[in-house]
Design a protein around this motif. Sequence first.
Motif, short mmCIF file in Angstrom:
data_model
loop_
_atom_site.label_atom_id
_atom_site.label_comp_id
_atom_site.label_asym_id
_atom_site.label_seq_id
_atom_site.Cartn_x
_atom_site.Cartn_y
_atom_site.Cartn_z
N ASN A 158 21.65 -0.23 49.76
CA ASN A 158 22.37 0.58 50.95
C ASN A 158 21.49 0.64 52.21
O ASN A 158 22.26 0.53 53.38
CB ASN A 158 22.84 2.23 50.45
N ALA A 159 20.31 0.85 52.39
CA ALA A 159 19.33 0.77 53.11
C ALA A 159 19.61 -0.19 54.19
O ALA A 159 19.50 -0.22 55.31
CB ALA A 159 18.15 1.05 52.70
N LYS A 160 19.77 -1.57 53.59
CA LYS A 160 19.91 -2.77 54.38
C LYS A 160 21.55 -3.15 54.53
O LYS A 160 21.83 -4.25 55.14
CB LYS A 160 19.30 -3.81 53.52
N ASN A 161 22.52 -2.33 54.11
CA ASN A 161 23.75 -2.83 54.22
C ASN A 161 24.12 -4.22 53.59
O ASN A 161 24.95 -5.01 54.17
CB ASN A 161 24.19 -2.65 55.58
N THR A 162 23.46 -4.39 52.31
CA THR A 162 23.60 -5.67 51.86
C THR A 162 23.98 -5.63 50.40
O THR A 162 23.59 -4.74 49.60
CB THR A 162 22.16 -6.45 51.99
N VAL A 163 25.00 -6.66 50.06
CA VAL A 163 25.45 -6.79 48.57
C VAL A 163 24.90 -8.00 48.11
O VAL A 163 24.94 -8.94 48.83
CB VAL A 163 26.66 -6.58 48.78
N TYR A 164 24.48 -8.03 47.08
CA TYR A 164 23.98 -9.25 46.40
C TYR A 164 25.04 -9.87 45.40
O TYR A 164 25.78 -8.82 44.51
CB TYR A 164 22.70 -9.07 45.76
N LEU A 165 25.02 -10.89 45.01
CA LEU A 165 25.79 -11.65 43.73
C LEU A 165 24.87 -12.39 43.09
O LEU A 165 24.58 -13.58 43.69
CB LEU A 165 27.14 -12.28 44.23
N GLN A 166 24.22 -11.83 42.08
CA GLN A 166 23.43 -12.66 41.24
C GLN A 166 24.45 -13.72 40.12
O GLN A 166 25.11 -13.07 39.31
CB GLN A 166 22.52 -11.96 40.32
N MET A 167 24.24 -14.97 40.24
CA MET A 167 25.15 -15.83 39.53
C MET A 167 24.17 -16.64 38.72
O MET A 167 23.50 -17.51 38.96
CB MET A 167 25.86 -16.79 40.31
N ASN A 168 24.46 -16.26 37.12
CA ASN A 168 23.45 -17.00 36.21
C ASN A 168 24.55 -17.70 35.34
O ASN A 168 25.60 -17.79 35.40
CB ASN A 168 22.84 -16.00 35.32
N SER A 169 23.79 -18.80 34.65
CA SER A 169 24.94 -19.75 33.60
C SER A 169 25.88 -20.25 34.29
O SER A 169 27.12 -20.26 33.96
CB SER A 169 25.19 -18.81 32.30
N LEU A 170 25.62 -20.62 35.65
CA LEU A 170 26.80 -21.21 36.54
C LEU A 170 27.35 -22.63 35.48
O LEU A 170 26.63 -23.29 35.03
CB LEU A 170 26.05 -21.89 37.74
#
Length: 127
Positions: free
Chosen positions: A73-85
């Motif tokens: 929230n503090a960075k207004n950032t959302v992440y998408l960790q993608m494993n086993s692609l």
Amino acid sequence: VQLQACGGGLVQAGGSLRLSCTASGRTFSTTAMGWFRQAPGKEREFVAAIKWSAGSSYYADSVKGRFTISRENAKNTVYLQMNSLKPEDTAVYSCAAIRDRNVIAGMIGLERMYDYWGQGTQVTVSR
């Protein structure tokens, strides 16, 4: 609200990538953010979403157990960790945000719920 996505690239099957999407501007007006993807010749599809306040997360069945969405929230950032692609994960991934309303879980995967869209980032998974 402007959205900037990055983190795409080329990876072998079984590998991992992390995408990030940073919001700028009137970010306080957004209530949730999501990731969508579009493969060549296919329609854009929902991947995952997260609500800013409660952190509730939602996933498409095709990525459950492999992808994880999170927020900072503090960075207004959302992440998408993608494993086993997998090769079928190859697509242009775009982030999007919902403006100033609470969307129920059953509708958070619908494109029309999103008001702001960022540019896409290419993810290519080789065999």
